[in-house]
Design a protein around this motif. Sequence first.
Motif, short mmCIF file in Angstrom:
data_model
loop_
_atom_site.label_atom_id
_atom_site.label_comp_id
_atom_site.label_asym_id
_atom_site.label_seq_id
_atom_site.Cartn_x
_atom_site.Cartn_y
_atom_site.Cartn_z
N ARG A 199 32.93 61.50 58.82
CA ARG A 199 33.88 60.49 58.34
C ARG A 199 33.18 59.26 57.76
O ARG A 199 33.68 58.65 56.82
N ARG A 200 32.03 58.90 58.33
CA ARG A 200 31.29 57.74 57.81
C ARG A 200 30.79 58.03 56.40
O ARG A 200 30.88 57.18 55.51
N LEU A 201 30.28 59.23 56.18
CA LEU A 201 29.81 59.61 54.84
C LEU A 201 30.99 59.70 53.88
O LEU A 201 30.92 59.21 52.73
N TYR A 223 37.59 58.09 53.09
CA TYR A 223 38.20 58.83 54.19
C TYR A 223 39.42 58.11 54.76
O TYR A 223 40.44 58.75 55.04
N ARG A 224 39.33 56.79 54.95
CA ARG A 224 40.46 56.09 55.57
C ARG A 224 41.72 56.20 54.72
O ARG A 224 42.83 56.39 55.25
N GLU A 485 25.90 66.72 71.44
CA GLU A 485 26.40 66.90 70.07
C GLU A 485 27.62 67.82 70.02
O GLU A 485 27.64 68.82 69.29
N PRO A 486 28.69 67.52 70.76
CA PRO A 486 29.82 68.45 70.82
C PRO A 486 30.61 68.56 69.52
O PRO A 486 31.33 69.54 69.32
N SER A 487 30.49 67.55 68.63
CA SER A 487 31.30 67.59 67.41
C SER A 487 30.61 68.29 66.24
O SER A 487 31.20 68.43 65.17
N ASN A 488 29.36 68.74 66.44
CA ASN A 488 28.67 69.44 65.35
C ASN A 488 29.46 70.67 64.91
O ASN A 488 29.92 71.45 65.74
N HIS A 489 29.60 70.86 63.61
CA HIS A 489 30.22 72.04 63.01
C HIS A 489 31.73 72.12 63.24
O HIS A 489 32.34 73.14 62.92
N LEU A 490 32.34 71.07 63.79
CA LEU A 490 33.80 71.06 63.92
C LEU A 490 34.42 70.42 62.69
O LEU A 490 33.89 69.45 62.15
N ASP A 491 35.56 70.96 62.25
CA ASP A 491 36.26 70.34 61.13
C ASP A 491 36.96 69.07 61.62
O ASP A 491 36.99 68.76 62.81
N LEU A 492 37.50 68.30 60.67
CA LEU A 492 38.07 67.00 61.03
C LEU A 492 39.21 67.09 62.03
O LEU A 492 39.21 66.36 63.03
N PRO A 493 40.21 67.98 61.84
CA PRO A 493 41.28 68.06 62.85
C PRO A 493 40.75 68.47 64.22
O PRO A 493 41.22 67.97 65.24
N SER A 494 39.76 69.38 64.27
CA SER A 494 39.21 69.80 65.56
C SER A 494 38.44 68.66 66.22
O SER A 494 38.46 68.52 67.45
N ARG A 495 37.74 67.85 65.42
CA ARG A 495 37.06 66.69 66.00
C ARG A 495 38.07 65.72 66.60
O ARG A 495 37.87 65.18 67.69
N GLN A 496 39.15 65.50 65.88
CA GLN A 496 40.17 64.59 66.39
C GLN A 496 40.84 65.14 67.64
O GLN A 496 41.16 64.40 68.57
N VAL A 512 25.89 62.83 74.01
CA VAL A 512 24.88 62.58 72.97
C VAL A 512 25.50 62.89 71.62
O VAL A 512 26.06 63.98 71.43
N SER A 513 25.43 61.95 70.70
CA SER A 513 25.99 62.19 69.37
C SER A 513 25.40 61.21 68.36
O SER A 513 25.07 60.07 68.71
N HIS A 514 25.27 61.68 67.12
CA HIS A 514 24.88 60.80 66.01
C HIS A 514 26.10 60.39 65.18
O HIS A 514 25.95 59.69 64.18
N ASP A 515 27.28 60.85 65.57
CA ASP A 515 28.52 60.58 64.83
C ASP A 515 29.16 59.32 65.38
O ASP A 515 29.82 59.34 66.42
N ASP A 516 28.98 58.21 64.68
CA ASP A 516 29.49 56.92 65.16
C ASP A 516 31.01 56.94 65.31
O ASP A 516 31.55 56.40 66.29
#
Length: 544
Positions: A199-201, A223-224, A485-496, A512-516
């Motif tokens: 989402r940041r990118l 994205y917003r 890194e649980p959100s790696n490879h998840l699409d946006l709805p799945s991350r939400q 642990v995550s790099h996704d702010d």
Amino acid sequence: MTNSYLTLEGVSYVLPDGRTLFSDLNEQFDARPTGLVGRNGAGKSVLARVLSGQVSPTTGRCARLGTVYYLAQQIAPRAGATVADLANVRDTLDALARVEAGSTAPEDFDAVGERWDVRRQLDSELTRHGLAHLDAATPASELSGGEVMRVSLIGALLSAADFLILDEPTNHLDRDARSALIEQLRQWPRGLLIVSHDRRLLEHMTRIVELSPLGLQSYGGGYRFYAQCKAEERANALQTLEQRKLERDREARSLREQQERLARRQARGNRHGHEANQAKILLGRQKERSEGSAGKLRAQHAQTREALNARVHEAAQQVEDEASIVMRASALAGTSTAARRRVAQLDAVSLPHVPPATRHIDLTLTGQQRVGVIGPNGCGKSTLLKVLAGTIAPEGGVCDVPVQCLYLDQGLANLSPERPVLDQLMEVNRTQTQGELRTRLAQLGLDAQTIMAPSGTLSGGERLKAALACAFYADQPAQLLLLDEPSNHLDLPSRQALETLLRSYSGALVVVSHDDAFLEALGLTHHLAATENGWGMDACQPST
């Protein structure tokens, strides 16, 4: 070439098993930085390869003006590959070396083209990206996953292509590398298409294009703006669906009332005929006329019902299937711990195979603490989780975790890939019936077919939900959850959906995550940062 573009004209793609992945796509991608989003399995990566010319569409055509550079999501260096191969400059460097050695072969000069300073450019970019310890001849097998991606991205940016297509470029990158990539892409002067769930990118894109079963839909802004439009579209679609259902219900009542009135008229006519001693032939004709009218009415009613059902179905198709998660508070009751209860204690612990700056750590975790672990690749974040989980021993010191703990690594190794999800949940929950457990899994978006398939055949998002179900719904649910890194490879709805689920979790959480954006959505209480000066814990500012 500043006016480069990629154009889809009636493009469809059919998988080898006969399933249509997408059909009749029409869209133009120009110099505007564009993010391509969509659910996992929608066909984003295949579409990116069609746009780049890597694969041909089943029907339709893709027109290209200008050169295209494509970087795949999964980079698997071949045996013997080097940094020069990852940066896609091996042929140019080899030709340059031959020219410098005295070659006058035209093909060598053609291979070099205008890139006479490519060696200096590569060395300069490696140094600028903190990879000065690498050079063109470094074997790719010696690089980490993050380094492989960073070198590959350097190659893309050095290509001077008219159009870049990058598939999930921030996967495996730490926070600093992500920030550096975003800044470089902001300065890219030519065509750019990013396939991403970051989402940041995506916020830095000029427009977002979504691929769904309904086709391609373009949204202006980052994205917003896209998320706001999607929320409004879904609200409008739900409202339309409810209106169509109400119309169908009203019409159904009206049809029943018409049928009842006709039946009453028929009954009165029959009684009147018998009471008036009408001849049988007249009664028969009257009955035929009545039955004919009733038959026509039934046909009209059937046609009306079919049309109304079609309208409801059409409205339902506009309401896309979201990965919503429904969880009752009672389902997570066993995960709660007292706020002051100690759930983990590290005393003078030395982490194995970790740089000196972050090798030593003292840490106390209490119930309901929610900690985000941040830091660069290779600093020991995953090792810290493994020590807390007990999967590896510390080199020194004492690690004490007195509560039920669940550790989910990036590969979800706690799931047996050959066994169905339902079987694995029944193994850890022996107090509820199979029907009750099926309901629990359905609340997580795992249907009957999914939970009976071997877990190794499921998507990343489905496997993550299954692993969390085994944690939350066990007879002894985890009171400390460790996620890498649980959100790696998840699409946006799945991350939400995952964010929604983890916000419902009332035990202690270390992630642990790099996704702010992902971390910000979890309602963290603390950040644990790995720095050049060691580990530091800071309280998070409450959300406003």
